[in-house]
Design an enzyme around this catalytic site. Structure first.
Site, mmCIF file in Angstrom:
data_model
loop_
_atom_site.group_PDB
_atom_site.id
_atom_site.type_symbol
_atom_site.label_atom_id
_atom_site.label_comp_id
_atom_site.label_asym_id
_atom_site.label_seq_id
_atom_site.Cartn_x
_atom_site.Cartn_y
_atom_site.Cartn_z
ATOM 1 N N ASP A 186 3.251 -1.086 -0.665
ATOM 2 C CA ASP A 186 1.969 -1.420 -1.248
ATOM 3 C C ASP A 186 0.813 -1.564 -0.121
ATOM 4 O O ASP A 186 1.262 -1.516 1.126
ATOM 5 C CB ASP A 186 2.161 -2.626 -2.050
ATOM 6 C CG ASP A 186 1.116 -2.755 -2.883
ATOM 7 O OD1 ASP A 186 -0.068 -2.222 -2.796
ATOM 8 O OD2 ASP A 186 1.292 -3.496 -4.070
HETATM 9 C C1 NOJ Z 1 -2.381 -2.873 -4.559
HETATM 10 C C2 NOJ Z 1 -1.584 -2.982 -5.623
HETATM 11 O O1 NOJ Z 1 -0.557 -3.988 -5.765
HETATM 12 C C3 NOJ Z 1 -0.644 -1.608 -6.107
HETATM 13 O O2 NOJ Z 1 -0.376 -1.707 -7.364
HETATM 14 C C4 NOJ Z 1 -1.624 -0.443 -5.844
HETATM 15 O O3 NOJ Z 1 -1.208 0.554 -6.585
HETATM 16 C C5 NOJ Z 1 -2.220 -0.432 -4.530
HETATM 17 N N1 NOJ Z 1 -2.898 -1.384 -4.293
HETATM 18 C C6 NOJ Z 1 -3.072 0.834 -4.293
HETATM 19 O O4 NOJ Z 1 -4.255 0.836 -4.826
#
Ligand code: NOJ
Length: 756
Positions: free
Chosen positions: A298
């Site tokens: 993430d």
């Molecule tokens: C953070 C989020 O937790 C995740 O779900 C998302 O896909 C990513 N950012 C990318 O935007």
């Protein structure tokens, strides 16, 4: 003479070429006929990797953002220089064919090996056409509908050059304080697993090379939905048993359905951050489940290992993540900055980098990007697909099925809903009444609020002769009550009042946990003022999470949980309000009475002291009942369904036999309607204690007025498995209860035995 020599030479050359073609065809055939030989994708990727420098390999492990998704992507970041240098594997938040074509051109034409980029994006519930938030759509219990939603979201996103979505989110959650419940499918592992498979199939389709399908990314691995105290990003700590029984099944179902990629979670699990957790990424994901796709972190998660107190510095963070099984680094730049030195100083094995690169390149191969890097980049297709009628129509169908009717009492001689189209003056009051942006909900991708039909417009469209009055009343936040008097006056002029209350798009979703989950701001005070007018009132709860209703709100004769329904939300709500669509949604998350009941879910354990009103020392609260306000599976209809005659094919089954469970359902009302018939089981005695009810099946049926239908389910001993005392996944012989009914609390029951 010279001519003859030349002719001979040419003939030999031709013969030589023919022989080469012949032998290469033979070896191709061998490749196809011999299962032990390498697959073409492996052969291709191995050949490519032989030509790659270590630097180029490390380049493939990086995912960078092309900028914020509100203002649009940007070419200004230094990621552009990296793309041109062949140091980027994938870019996210890069939208539109023209933009992505330029990035792809740089990757393919300006780098030594011309390896194409992957383009990722958070297509969570739609790309431009926004569907209901996933939690809302899960309330449809309609798997076919959800598969089509995912397929159409993929088609629309793919038409704009995206080939990888960071979805589905499969984090079970039983804590509505956690803002990200909006992105999931509720509290139940059985239902969430079915939805997981469905959404993966929808996004990925049958053919990865089709420019209408995209790669799915299962997230957030693992157990991200159980942060302590419901606070986003907080620690997760649970027993292995709870993890395997409840939290893991949806991820596993998605992997079995062929999900291509997995995203690590922000949280730690058993003291080890998920991004460096080899138990999760290697032992479970790759070894137990045989996952052969790639793992991405993430946002910035590798760097965050330092904050977790799990690594001392960036180098250590890189070593821990790579060794745990993380292939691609989202945005932290730690792989890019450290892996080269770490290999040179023998602190990581180059083999580990090769494994990660291979997994990423194989996905690019499967997508067809080596055959045609511009496969997804077709302006004509983009124009024809975005906001096409096919997609908009489905967004309406999905919104209709997502709506859950919570209460519909008698009022002045009949049920208050559906409203009569003969009403003259209707007042819409509240911050959601004319709102477009927040109708889209959290993570609304590239959804354009101008394309949204809001509640006011939806009703206007639905009932032409109606005089619609409107008052904002108040905002979603703050203490400003200056709009109350206008709202009250507006209500006084109306025959019926619609209260359009809820959350804005930022009051749920990521980083949007709330400790108190009633209506935010002064909305409850406004509701109380409007109630004093005594006008017939319908409360619309338009939010991204279950909202707690105070005592007075619970008394409002009609309450509809609409969630955030997306682009077509206003139309769908109008159809439900005026009876052009009979609501059929059922809750996939329990709605608690107050925050003190959280974590709240239907499949609790019996305990040693199950509640007994006559015995003080049994499990209960002193101030509220144990039961939630609305249980899992609950949802009303404008018609009435009666359940009777629960029958089992036998009272005893062996492990090889199947049990057929039949129940009779009758539409005893005056209009046709859909009902989700639910099947639950309870294992009465186990080597470890079992929940008092577990969902094991459901059917959504349409019944005409007066129609009777036998609904049957088949249970096998495999359906009764759980992790026993020795953590083996088995069914244990003994007595079971089976329940069938309209929600998790109202069921008919019968008993059977599983014999060894
Ligand atoms: C953070 C989020 O937790 C995740 O779900 C998302 O896909 C990513 N950012 C990318 O935007």
């Amino acid at each position: 003479m010279v001519r003859i020599i030349w002719q001979n030479r040419i003939l030999s050359l031709i013969l030589f070429i023919v022989l080469i073609i012949f032998f290469s065809c033979q070896s191709d055939k061998k490749l196809l006929n011999n299962p032990s030989s390498q697959k073409p994708e492996t052969e291709f990727v191995n050949n490519l990797m032989e030509r790659m420098t270590l630097e180029e390999k490390i380049g493939q492990l990086n995912l960078y953002t092309a900028g914020g998704d509100v203002t649009g992507p940007t070419m200004n970041g230094n990621y552009i220089a990296k793309v041109k240098a062949g140091r980027v594997g994938a870019v996210f938040n890069a939208l539109s064919v023209s933009f992505n074509k330029e990035l792809q051109r740089m990757a393919v034409e300006e780098t030594r090996l011309g390896i194409p980029l992957l383009f990722g994006y958070d297509v969570i519930h739609g790309y431009r056409t926004i569907f209901p938030i996933p939690l809302a759509e899960s309330c449809s219990w309609n798997l076919e509908l959800m598969e089509k939603t995912a397929a159409l979201a993929a088609e629309e996103a793919a038409s704009a050059g995206i080939n990888w979505t960071f979805s589905p989110m499969l984090d079970i959650s039983r804590d509505p304080r956690w803002g990200r419940v909006a992105e999931g499918s509720g509290e139940d592992p059985f239902l969430c697993s079915m939805i997981a498979r469905t959404r993966v199939k929808g996004y990925q389709g049958e053919d990865p090379e089709s420019p209408q399908t995209i790669l799915a990314c299962v997230k957030h691995f693992a157990a991200y939905g159980a942060p302590v105290a419901g606070r986003d990003y907080a620690t997760v700590d649970m027993s292995e048993r709870m993890f395997r029984d409840v939290y893991l099944p949806p991820y596993q179902a998605a992997i079995e359905a062929g999900a291509s990629t997995v995203m690590t979670a922000f949280n730690e699990f058993d003291g080890v951050p998920a991004t460096a957790n080899s138990y999760l990424l290697d032992s479970i994901l790759r070894k137990e489940w045989g996952f052969d796709g790639f793992v991405v972190t993430d946002f910035n998660s590798i760097k965050e290992l330092n904050n977790h107190g799990f690594s001392e510095n960036d180098e250590m963070a890189a070593i821990l993540s790579l060794n745990a099984g993380v292939d691609m680094d989202m945005q932290s730049d730690i792989y890019a900055a450290n892996l080269m030195n770490l290999v040179k100083s023998n602190r990581i094995e180059e083999k580990k980098i090769d494994e990660a690169v291979r997994r990423i390149l194989i996905m690019k191969y499967r997508l067809g990007l080596f055959r045609d890097p511009y496969l997804y980049l077709d302006e004509e297709r983009e124009k024809a697909t975005i906001y096409s009628n096919k997609i908009l129509n489905h967004a309406l169908a999905s919104a209709l099925e997502s709506i859950v009717l919570l209460r519909n009492e008698n009022y002045g001689g009949g049920k208050i809903l559906p409203l009569s189209k003969g009403i003259k003056n209707l007042a819409i009051i509240g911050p959601m009444g004319k709102n477009k942006l927040d109708m889209l909900g959290c993570w609304h991708a590239a959804g354009d609020e101008r394309k949204v039909t809001n509640l006011f417009e939806g009703i206007q469209e639905q009932v032409s002769q109606l005089n619609i009055l409107y008052s904002l009343g108040c905002d979603f936040e703050g203490e400003d009550i200056s709009g109350f008097s206008h709202a009250v006056k507006t209500a006084q002029q109306a025959d019926v009042v619609i209260l359009a209350m809820g959350e804005n798009d930022a009051q749920n979703g990521e980083a949007a946990s709330r400790s108190q989950i009633g209506f935010p701001g002064v909305q409850s005070r406004l509701i109380a003022e409007i109630r004093k007018t005594g006008k017939p009132t319908v409360l619309l709860v338009m939010a991204g999470r279950p909202i707690i209703l105070n005592d007075e709100e619970q008394q409002i004769p009609a309450i509809i949980n609409t969630w955030h329904l997306g682009t077509q939300g206003g139309r769908a709500i109008a159809q439900v309000l005026f009876g052009d669509y009979n609501p059929s949604g059922k809750l996939t998350m329990t709605i608690p009475r107050n925050e003190g009941q959280i974590p709240v879910f239907y499949s609790q354990k019996n305990t040693g002291r199950p509640y007994n009103p006559k015995d003080r020392f049994t499990t209960k609260y002193l101030d509220i009942p144990n039961e939630p306000l609305f249980p899992f599976g609950f949802g009303l209809s404008y018609t009435q369904f009666d359940y009777s005659s629960l029958q089992l094919s036998d009272s005893i089954i062996s492990p090889q036999e199947e049990l057929v469970v039949k129940v009779m359902v009758r539409n005893s009302g005056k209009i046709s309607g859909e009902e989700v018939v639910q099947l639950y089981v309870r294992d009465l005695v186990g080597s470890v204690t079992r929940p008092i009810k577990e969902l094991k099946g459901f059917r959504k049926i349409l019944l005409e007025p007066g129609e009777i239908r036998w609904v049957s389910f088949t249970l096998k001993s495999d359906d009764l498995r759980f992790y026993n005392r020795e953590m083996k996944f088995v069914a244990e012989p003994g007595a079971f209860m089976v329940y069938a009914g309209t929600n998790s609390a109202e069921c008919l029951s019968a008993k059977f035995n599983l014999i060894p």
